[in-house]
Enzyme design. Structure first.
Site, PDB file in Angstrom:
ATOM      1  N   LYS A 130       0.862  -1.185   0.000  1.00  0.00           N
ATOM      2  CA  LYS A 130       0.000   0.000   0.000  1.00  0.00           C
ATOM      3  C   LYS A 130       0.892   1.225   0.000  1.00  0.00           C
ATOM      4  O   LYS A 130       2.019   1.171   0.503  1.00  0.00           O
ATOM      5  CB  LYS A 130      -0.873   0.011   1.259  1.00  0.00           C
ATOM      6  CG  LYS A 130      -2.123   0.849   1.131  1.00  0.00           C
ATOM      7  CD  LYS A 130      -3.234   0.042   0.487  1.00  0.00           C
ATOM      8  CE  LYS A 130      -4.477   0.847   0.248  1.00  0.00           C
ATOM      9  NZ  LYS A 130      -5.618  -0.043  -0.077  1.00  0.00           N
ATOM     10  N   ASP A 170      -6.996   4.212  -4.536  1.00  0.00           N
ATOM     11  CA  ASP A 170      -7.653   4.078  -3.233  1.00  0.00           C
ATOM     12  C   ASP A 170      -8.300   5.453  -2.999  1.00  0.00           C
ATOM     13  O   ASP A 170      -8.532   6.186  -3.967  1.00  0.00           O
ATOM     14  CB  ASP A 170      -6.638   3.696  -2.133  1.00  0.00           C
ATOM     15  CG  ASP A 170      -7.292   3.164  -0.861  1.00  0.00           C
ATOM     16  OD1 ASP A 170      -7.661   1.978  -0.831  1.00  0.00           O
ATOM     17  OD2 ASP A 170      -7.460   3.938   0.104  1.00  0.00           O
TER      18      ASP A 170
END
Ligand code: GLU
Length: 451
Positions: A130, A170
């Site tokens: 991430k 995201d």
């Protein structure tokens, strides 16, 4: 004799706490997983001896870097960028990029940790990662966003690659930002490869990627309800958020016969007792993404709806709740209220939207509760399918992809049944997802030895 890792859960968590000071979100995510994994590995000596959980809870690396850019007034602005590469035991690191002022190392480490289990659950060969930045896209011009994305990629490019690490979107990163970053990657390296997912259809993106997270969360919900001989027909559904995940989840609920009565953003929530129809959802999509408006404007557009400033929607009585906004948006008290008002199922479109107290409330109430790592895996699953299409240099048909997404969500549900079924028949989906995800990654790690 080797020193074994037979510590108990509190001692293990004490160590996690000590090694990760001031990182509450990361510690919370590890605790939620460790609670289930400890009982699973109790009699499995090899996982202990090889310190597998300890190793998964220590990212392979955390890359942190400076991102400088110039705003439209010529001011120099400085942001911090990160890529957390948590684990690549079963495939290249894979996970989104988040641009939001709340982003810090703790948030990205928790997301990368969760992603490792989620990606394993999809059955596709993807490790967990991430990244992102504390850059706030709100109020920025498109040219400012482009300059920021280019600057961000100018550092990130050296850490990623189609077989190394494949970022995606995201919160705060959609098709437009992916376009700017892909353009910059290609400009720097000269390589046209599947280094990012969530791309535009013209340059290697996949059909149904934008819909996949929200639709997938509702498919998972439908699987849970079916297990109890029920469906969505006539059910009242409370949804939080109003971005890509929330609007597509709402859309799928309506298509399957449910009635969505709320949506929200950081300012508050709207309650529409008449039901938020497909046409109204379309308006929200336009208003939020293209006009970058606020959800409160909904009440001027549709009479009968009310706006509740500074509040979350969990007090609205419902059969089903879909938290689709962000981490820790649903607290212990909210969970109690939902259960008291008759909520029978919760499917998390967001990552870790329920805090630890809330998780315990849902578990104790024995409602159908799907954690994000299982319920929202449809997004990254279609990202995985985008990677496959890029490697094959072709694009699959929408009907093929729709079927694959349905199959993957059913597969994740089955994995949860395998590891989450309790002696009395109740399904603990948190436990099921944690163990199924852990086992795949752990077994691959065992094969590699101590690395
Ligand atoms: N950010 C999404 C998630 O939380 C998608 C990641 C991806 O497509 O790589 O799973």
């Amino acid at each position: 004799m080797a020193v074994s890792d037979h510590v108990d859960l509190p001692t293990f968590m004490e160590g996690v706490n000590k090694r990760n000071p001031h990182q509450p979100e990361f510690v919370q995510a590890v605790q939620e997983v460790a609670e289930d994994i400890f009982s699973f590995i109790e009699d499995k000596e090899e996982y202990h001896a090889q310190q597998i959980l300890r190793r998964i809870a220590e990212p392979d690396r955390v890359v942190s870097f400076r991102v400088c850019w110039e705003d439209d007034n010529g001011n120099v602005r400085v942001q911090r960028g990160w890529r957390v590469q948590n684990n690549n035991a079963i495939g290249p690191y894979k996970g989104g990029l988040r641009f939001h002022p709340s982003v810090n190392e703790s948030v990205l480490k928790f997301l990368a940790f969760e992603q490792t289990f989620k990606n394993a659950l999809t059955g596709l060969p993807m490790g967990g990662g991430k990244g992102g930045s504390n850059f706030n896209p709100k109020g920025k011009s498109v040219r400012e966003i482009m300059r920021f994305c280019q600057s961000f990629m100018t550092e990130l490019y050296r850490h990623i690659g189609a077989d190394v690490d494949v970022p995606a979107g995201d919160i705060g990163v959609g098709a437009r930002e992916i376009g700017f970053m892909f353009g910059q990657y290609k400009r720097i390296t000269g390589h046209f490869t599947g280094v990012l997912t969530g791309k535009g259809l013209e340059y290697g993106g996949s059909l149904i990627r934008p819909e996949a997270t929200g639709y997938g969360a509702v498919y998972f919900l439908a699987n849970m309800l079916r297990e109890r001989g029920q469906d969505l027909q006539g059910k009242t559904v409370v949804v939080s958020g109003s971005g890509n995940v929330a609007t597509h989840a709402a859309e799928k609920v309506v298509q399957l016969g449910g009635k969505v009565v709320t949506l929200s953003d950081s300012g508050g929530f709207i309650h529409d007792p008449d039901g938020i129809t497909l046409e109204k959802i379309q308006w929200v999509k336009q208003h939020k993404t293209h006009r970058r408006g606020r959800i409160e404007d909904y009440v001027a557009e549709y009479t009968g709806a009310t706006y509740h400033e500074g509040k979350t929607p969990w007090g609205v009585p419902c059969d089903v709740a879909l938290p689709c906004a962000t981490q820790n948006e649903l607290l212990g008290e909210d969970a109690k209220l939902l259960v008291k008002n008759g909520c029978i199922a919760v499917s998390e479109g967001a990552n870790m939207p329920t805090d630890l107290a809330g998780v315990h409330v849902f578990k104790a109430a024995r409602i159908l509760y799907a954690p994000g790592k299982a319920a929202n895996a449809g997004g990254v699953a279609v990202s995985g399918l985008e990677m496959s299409q890029n490697s094959e240099r072709r694009a699959w048909k929408e009907s093929e992809l729709q079927q694959m997404l349905l199959d993957i969500m059913e597969g994740i549900h089955n994995s949860c049944l395998t590891y989450g079924r309790q002696p009395d028949g109740h399904i603990d989906y948190v436990k099921g997802a944690n163990i199924a995800g852990f086992k795949k990654v752990a077994d691959a790690m065992l094969a590699f030895g101590v690395v």
